[in-house]
Design a protein around this motif. Structure first.
Motif, PDB file in Angstrom:
ATOM      1  N   GLY A 144      52.174  85.841  85.320  1.00 41.25           N
ATOM      2  CA  GLY A 144      52.197  84.749  84.361  1.00 41.25           C
ATOM      3  C   GLY A 144      52.672  83.439  84.955  1.00 41.25           C
ATOM      4  O   GLY A 144      53.211  83.389  86.068  1.00 41.25           O
ATOM      5  N   GLY A 145      52.482  82.376  84.219  1.00 46.33           N
ATOM      6  CA  GLY A 145      52.909  81.060  84.666  1.00 46.33           C
ATOM      7  C   GLY A 145      54.421  80.906  84.635  1.00 46.33           C
ATOM      8  O   GLY A 145      55.117  81.567  83.860  1.00 46.33           O
ATOM      9  N   HIS A 146      54.935  80.046  85.476  1.00 50.21           N
ATOM     10  CA  HIS A 146      56.366  79.726  85.538  1.00 50.21           C
ATOM     11  C   HIS A 146      56.763  79.055  84.220  1.00 50.21           C
ATOM     12  O   HIS A 146      56.323  77.948  83.915  1.00 50.21           O
ATOM     13  N   TYR A 147      57.630  79.728  83.457  1.00 48.42           N
ATOM     14  CA  TYR A 147      57.913  79.274  82.090  1.00 48.42           C
ATOM     15  C   TYR A 147      58.603  77.917  82.047  1.00 48.42           C
ATOM     16  O   TYR A 147      58.494  77.204  81.050  1.00 48.42           O
ATOM     17  N   GLY A 148      59.289  77.533  83.108  1.00 47.97           N
ATOM     18  CA  GLY A 148      59.922  76.219  83.141  1.00 47.97           C
ATOM     19  C   GLY A 148      58.955  75.091  83.438  1.00 47.97           C
ATOM     20  O   GLY A 148      59.317  73.917  83.348  1.00 47.97           O
ATOM     21  N   ILE A 149      57.709  75.453  83.776  1.00 50.04           N
ATOM     22  CA  ILE A 149      56.725  74.460  84.187  1.00 50.04           C
ATOM     23  C   ILE A 149      55.531  74.414  83.251  1.00 50.04           C
ATOM     24  O   ILE A 149      55.005  73.342  82.941  1.00 50.04           O
ATOM     25  N   THR A 150      55.089  75.578  82.789  1.00 47.77           N
ATOM     26  CA  THR A 150      53.894  75.655  81.963  1.00 47.77           C
ATOM     27  C   THR A 150      54.080  76.741  80.903  1.00 47.77           C
ATOM     28  O   THR A 150      54.776  77.729  81.131  1.00 47.77           O
ATOM     29  N   LYS A 151      53.482  76.556  79.752  1.00 50.96           N
ATOM     30  CA  LYS A 151      53.597  77.513  78.649  1.00 50.96           C
ATOM     31  C   LYS A 151      52.241  78.148  78.375  1.00 50.96           C
ATOM     32  O   LYS A 151      51.197  77.531  78.571  1.00 50.96           O
ATOM     33  N   GLN A 152      52.284  79.391  77.891  1.00 52.74           N
ATOM     34  CA  GLN A 152      51.079  80.149  77.577  1.00 52.74           C
ATOM     35  C   GLN A 152      50.997  80.448  76.081  1.00 52.74           C
ATOM     36  O   GLN A 152      50.421  81.454  75.683  1.00 52.74           O
ATOM     37  N   TRP A 153      51.602  79.641  75.263  1.00 51.27           N
ATOM     38  CA  TRP A 153      51.648  79.881  73.829  1.00 51.27           C
ATOM     39  C   TRP A 153      50.259  80.174  73.277  1.00 51.27           C
ATOM     40  O   TRP A 153      49.285  79.548  73.684  1.00 51.27           O
ATOM     41  N   PRO A 154      50.150  81.172  72.382  1.00 48.40           N
ATOM     42  CA  PRO A 154      51.221  81.846  71.661  1.00 48.40           C
ATOM     43  C   PRO A 154      51.891  83.004  72.404  1.00 48.40           C
ATOM     44  O   PRO A 154      52.739  83.685  71.833  1.00 48.40           O
ATOM     45  N   LEU A 155      51.504  83.283  73.658  1.00 55.29           N
ATOM     46  CA  LEU A 155      52.144  84.370  74.389  1.00 55.29           C
ATOM     47  C   LEU A 155      53.617  84.067  74.637  1.00 55.29           C
ATOM     48  O   LEU A 155      54.002  82.920  74.862  1.00 55.29           O
ATOM     49  N   ARG A 156      54.411  85.117  74.633  1.00 55.93           N
ATOM     50  CA  ARG A 156      55.848  84.984  74.806  1.00 55.93           C
ATOM     51  C   ARG A 156      56.236  84.978  76.283  1.00 55.93           C
ATOM     52  O   ARG A 156      55.756  85.782  77.066  1.00 55.93           O
ATOM     53  N   SER A 157      57.100  84.054  76.663  1.00 51.24           N
ATOM     54  CA  SER A 157      57.725  83.968  77.974  1.00 51.24           C
ATOM     55  C   SER A 157      56.715  83.721  79.093  1.00 51.24           C
ATOM     56  O   SER A 157      55.632  83.166  78.866  1.00 51.24           O
ATOM     57  N   GLY A 158      57.078  84.083  80.333  1.00 54.17           N
ATOM     58  CA  GLY A 158      56.247  83.774  81.490  1.00 54.17           C
ATOM     59  C   GLY A 158      56.600  84.659  82.665  1.00 54.17           C
ATOM     60  O   GLY A 158      57.140  85.758  82.505  1.00 54.17           O
TER      61      GLY A 158
END
Length: 468
Positions: A281-295
C-alpha cells in the motif's frame, strides 16, 4: 553466470544461450512484470484518482483486464517481493519485514517477535529461474531487495538492483544504487527507464522476462522539478494532495510510456504480456487510499490492496474488469503456465494460475487468502488513528479473507476483528461480537492454515514490556 548490462553483443549471446534446447521459445510471449514500489490502490487514474496523472497506464489499463481486488501477500517491501518471486507465503521463506522484527520501542512490545530473515535463501527456486529454464532471457531492472545481487537468483541482466530498499537520492549521486548518471542531474527513475528501453529494443534471439521494479515511488520524496508547477495549485482529491509525490507518480508513468512506445515500434506489443501492480500500500503519511483504511505496513486494506491489470493482446479481453480476489502469489503459477515452464521438483506454490480468469474460461476463483506477520512495525508518526493503535502499523498477528469476509487476529491478547468488505470496504465496523459463529469459522480456517504451513506464532513475553 554473472553479467552486467554491457551492450548488445553480451545480451545477444545471453539470448542465444537462453533459447538453447527450446525450439518453441520464439513463439512464447515476452513477459513484462511491472512492480511499482509503494504505489497505493488509488494512486493511478484507472483506479479513480483525480489528483495523480497517469495517462499511459490509464490507456493501457483500458486495453487490459483490471483487478479491483488485487492483493500483495505482505504489507511492506521485502516480504511482498519474496512472496512474488517464490510464489510462497511468508511463513515458508521467513521474510516478514525489512530489517529486524523488533521495530518500535521495546517497552511497547508485549511479545518477543519471530526473528526475521533478510535474504532470500539460495535454494529458493525463483520465478526468474523457472522462466530462464524455459528459454527466457531474464532481466531485473531497479529494486531487488532480496539479496546482494539478482544475478544469483535467476536473472541474466541486472540494472541497478541490490539489497538496497531505496535510493539515498533520486538525484545523483544515488548512493544506495550502483548506477552512474549519464547526463547531468539525471533522475534515477529516468535512468532506469532509459536502460529498460535499451534492453527491450535489442534484437533478442529469445523471449524475454523483464522484471521492471523501479525504486519509485518509494521515499525519499524528491520532486521531478519540471512537473512540479502542475500540482502546486491543483485541487486536492480524497486525501491526495502531495505535489512532490505526484510528480514522482507522473514521471514514472512517463517512463512506462517510453517502454510501451519502444515495444510498439519494435513490433513486440502483439506478443508481450504486461502485468502491472505494486508491492504494498501507499505510504499513509504521503498519500491516502480512501475509502480503504490505513496504508503501507498495515494489514487493513490500504496496506495490502494494490492497483493491478494484465495486458495481453488477443488473449485478454480489452476493457475487462474483475472483482475476484487475487494475490501476487498467483503471478508465479500464472506466468509458468503462460511460458509453458515448470516449477522445481517438490516445489510448493501457494498461489493459483490466473490464466483461466484472464482468458475468460472462468469467472470465479474460490479460495481463502492469508497473511501472516509475527512481527512489529512501528507507526510512521504519533497518533496515527488508522491502525489498531497509534504506536504500530502492525502488531503480531494473522489475517484471512474468504469471499466478502476478512478476519484479523492479533496474538498479544487474541483480539479479533471481523469485517464484511462488501458492505464495509473501509473496515470501520468490527463485527466480531455480532457474528461470533462467522468469527469462529474463519479463525478455525486460519489456525489450520498456520498448522499446515508451520507458521510461527510468538508467545514469549517481552520482559521489557510496560503497560504504562
Amino acid at each position: 553466470m554473472k553479467v552486467a548490462l554491457t551492450g548488445c553483443a553480451v545480451l545477444a549471446g545471453l539470448a542465444s544461450s537462453a533459447v538453447a534446447g527450446n525450439p518453441k521459445s520464439d513463439r512464447l510471449p515476452n513477459i513484462v512484470l511491472i512492480n511499482v514500489d509503494d504505489m497505493g490502490w488509488r494512486d493511478v487514474g484507472f483506479m479513480g484518482s483525480e489528483y495523480y496523472e497517469t495517462p499511459n497506464l490509464d490507456s493501457l489499463a483500458a486495453k487490459s483486464m483490471v483487478f479491483t481486488n488485487a492483493y500483495a501477500a505482505a504489507a511492506n517491501c521485502a516480504p511482498s517481493r519474496a512472496c512474488l518471486m517464490t510464489g510462497q507465503w511468508a511463513s515458508r521463506h521467513g521474510i516478514y519485514t525489512v530489517g529486524t522484527s523488533e521495530r518500535g520501542k521495546s517497552k511497547d512490545r508485549k511479545l518477543i517477535p519471530t526473528a526475521n530473515t533478510t535474504t532470500l535463501a539460495d535454494e529458493a527456486y525463483t520465478l526468474a529461474e523457472a522462466l530462464r529454464s524455459a528459454g527466457y532471457l531474464t532481466c531485473s531492472a531497479g529494486k531487488w531487495h532480496l539479496g546482494d545481487d539478482p544475478l544469483t537468483q535467476g536473472f541474466l541482466v541486472n540494472i541497478g538492483g541490490s539489497h538496497a530498499g531505496n535510493p539515498g537520492s533520486y538525484y545523483p549521486p544515488y548512493r544506495n544504487v550502483n548506477l552512474e548518471a549519464e547526463t547531468n542531474g539525471e533522475y534515477l527513475t529516468n535512468l532506469i527507464g532509459k536502460k529498460v528501453v535499451e534492453f527491450v529494443s535489442l534484437e533478442h534471439q529469445a523471449p524475454f522476462f523483464l522484471y521492471y521494479a523501479p525504486y519509485a515511488v518509494h521515499t525519499p520524496i524528491q520532486p521531478v522539478k519540471h512537473l512540479l508547477a502542475n500540482y502546486e495549485n491543483k485541487k486536492a482529491w480524497n486525501g491526495q494532495d502531495n505535489a512532490a509525490y505526484a510528480t514522482m507518480v507522473e514521471n514514472l508513468d512517463i517512463q512506462i510510456g517510453q517502454l510501451l512506445k519502444a515495444l510498439r515500434e519494435n513490433g513486440q506489443m502483439g506478443n508481450t504480456l504486461i502485468l502491472f501492480t505494486s508491492d504494498n500500500g501507499g505510504h499513509y503519511g504521503i498519500t491516502k487510499q480512501w475509502p480503504l483504511r490505513s496504508g503501507k505496513g498495515a494489514y487493513y486494506e490500504g496496506g495490502i490492496r494494490e492497483p493491478m491489470f494484465v495486458y495481453w493482446a488477443g488473449k485478454v479481453e480489452e476493457g475487462a474488469q474483475t472483482d475476484v480476489p487475487v494475490s501476487n502469489l498467483d503471478f508465479y503459477p500464472t506466468l509458468l503456465e503462460v511460458a509453458g515452464a515448470k516449477s522445481a521438483d517438490n516445489q510448493i506454490l501457494d498461489g493459483q494460475s490466473l490464466l483461466p480468469l484472464l482468458t475468460g474460461e472462468e469467472k470465479e476463483l474460490e479460495r481463502p487468502l492469508f497473511w501472516h506477520f509475527p512481527v512489529y512495525l512501528e507507526a510512521y508518526g504519533l497518533n496515527d488513528q488508522s491502525t489498531q493503535d497509534p504506536l504500530f502499523r502492525t502488531r503480531p498477528g494473522s489475517a484471512v479473507r474468504i469471499g466478502d469476509w476478512k478476519l484479523i487476529q492479533y496474538f498479544e491478547n487474541n483480539d479479533l476483528e471481523l469485517y464484511n468488505l462488501k458492505e464495509d470496504i473501509g473496515e470501520k465496523d468490527n463485527l466480531a461480537e455480532k457474528y461470533p459463529e462467522k468469527c469462529k469459522e474463519l479463525l478455525t480456517i486460519l489456525e489450520q492454515w498456520r498448522t499446515d504451513t508451520n507458521a510461527p506464532v510468538p508467545d514469549q513475553l517481552n520482559p521489557d514490556y510496560s503497560i504504562n
